[in-house]
Design a protein around this motif. Structure first.
Motif, PDB file in Angstrom:
ATOM      1  N   LYS A   2       0.844  -1.191   0.000  1.00 39.63           N
ATOM      2  CA  LYS A   2       0.000   0.000   0.000  1.00 39.63           C
ATOM      3  C   LYS A   2       0.875   1.235   0.000  1.00 39.63           C
ATOM      4  CE  LYS A   2      -3.723   2.260   2.599  1.00 39.63           C
ATOM      5  NZ  LYS A   2      -4.597   2.166   3.796  1.00 39.63           N
ATOM      6  N   ASP A  30      -3.475  -0.059  -5.141  1.00 37.97           N
ATOM      7  CA  ASP A  30      -3.445  -0.072  -3.681  1.00 37.97           C
ATOM      8  C   ASP A  30      -2.840   1.234  -3.156  1.00 37.97           C
ATOM      9  OD1 ASP A  30      -3.692  -0.845  -1.081  1.00 37.97           O
ATOM     10  OD2 ASP A  30      -2.171  -2.424  -1.144  1.00 37.97           O
ATOM     11  N   GLY A  86       0.123   3.702   4.634  1.00 36.91           N
ATOM     12  CA  GLY A  86       0.790   2.848   3.658  1.00 36.91           C
ATOM     13  C   GLY A  86       2.155   2.385   4.118  1.00 36.91           C
TER      14      GLY A  86
END
Length: 319
Positions: A2, A30, A86
């Motif tokens: 991510k 993502d 992320g």
């Protein structure tokens, strides 16, 4: 993996629509997008929301955070970084725009190489036209940090680089509120000294150098003071680091550049000395520093000597 895309928003109503569009159209899926509104006085946020509405599949990935007061670009970057979830982050300035494959390209290289920081190429854009393409320097990690510490050899940008978030958190690296000019330099060397760097020879980022509202195009007294604070922060960090000796001359060459900056923009010596306290110990750096600080020698020949010295050093610095 991510990826968190971190975007400051302030005074960019003429540019943010294109920036946001290129972010929404990324081929990589993502992603989370974190926009930080630093109390922008114009319609930047409204234009941003209009773009996001055109991409319903991306809307759940978008967060817009609003500051209660204007805090400056250093604080904005930190707000965005704190909010990121992320594994890796990438900073994008909202007056710039990106290639639709940017994130995918950088992630593939990070996963392939095992690097914690990946550089892509970028293009400068002037009046809507690409003025030049800059591909990442392929040098050793130590050699690249020396280049950054010398300053003005390669861009000390934080934008357009894919960076593992753990590189920030594990090393307690944060942006500082009040450092808004030179904020990227106040962070990048601290990242690089612990990073494993890799590169891709693709132009993935488009940097506008003609936004009249950008910090780069407005060297005010306040910005100059911010610049000295950033230099002091990195000087203090480097001189206390266990690897200081191998980067000593590169850092001191950067300190000479501080006084070069002061001379170029007519910053009073006492004012600069109040914020920047580092002093060179190497005889060559001390001489160059004195020539810029004393103000008795013409700028052009002193600058020529400085640039020649820096070029010779980097030629033999183990790049």
């Amino acid at each position: 993996m991510k990826v968190s895309v971190l975007v400051p928003v302030y005074g960019v109503e003429s540019y943010i629509a294109k920036c946001a569009t290129t972010l929404m159209e990324q081929t990589y899926k993502d992603v989370e997008y974190i926009f930080v509104d630093d109390c922008t006085p114009d319609a930047s946020v409204e234009h941003l929301r209009e773009v996001v509405e055109r991409y319903p599949e991306r809307q759940p990935q978008v967060r817009i955070i609003s500051h209660e007061r204007n805090m400056g670009s250093g604080a904005v970057r930190q707000t965005a970084l704190d909010a990121a979830t992320g594994e890796a982050v990438i900073f994008v300035d909202s007056d710039d725009y990106v290639d639709p494959h940017m994130i995918e390209c950088l992630v593939e290289q990070m996963q392939r190489s095992g690097a914690s920081l990946v550089d892509g190429g970028y293009a400068t854009v002037t009046r809507g036209e690409v003025a030049g393409v800059h591909l990442p320097l392929r040098v050793s990690d130590k050699g690249y940090l020396k280049i950054i510490l010398c300053q003005n050899v390669d861009s000390n940008r934080i934008w357009g680089r894919l960076i593992k978030k753990s590189l920030f958190t594990d090393n307690d690296i944060r942006f500082v509120e009040g450092i808004d000019y030179g904020e990227d330099f106040s962070v990048l060397p601290r990242l690089l000294i612990s990073a494993r760097r890799s590169t891709v020879d693709s132009c993935v980022y488009f940097y506008r150098n003609d936004n009249p509202q950008s910090y780069t195009n407005n060297i005010t007294t306040q910005n100059a003071m911010s610049f000295f604070k950033a230099q002091e922060l990195i000087g203090t960090f480097m001189t206390s680091h266990e690897q200081w000796k191998q980067y000593s001359f590169a850092m001191q060459t950067g300190w000479v550049n501080v006084w070069r900056f002061a001379r170029r923009f007519n910053v009073p010596r006492q004012q600069a000395e109040g914020l920047f306290t580092q002093r060179s110990t190497h005889v060559v750096a001390r001489c160059l520093e004195w020539m810029f600080r004393c103000g008795k020698m013409p700028y052009k020949p002193v600058n020529f000597i400085y640039l020649a010295t820096r070029r010779i050093y980097l030629t033999f610095a183990g790049r």
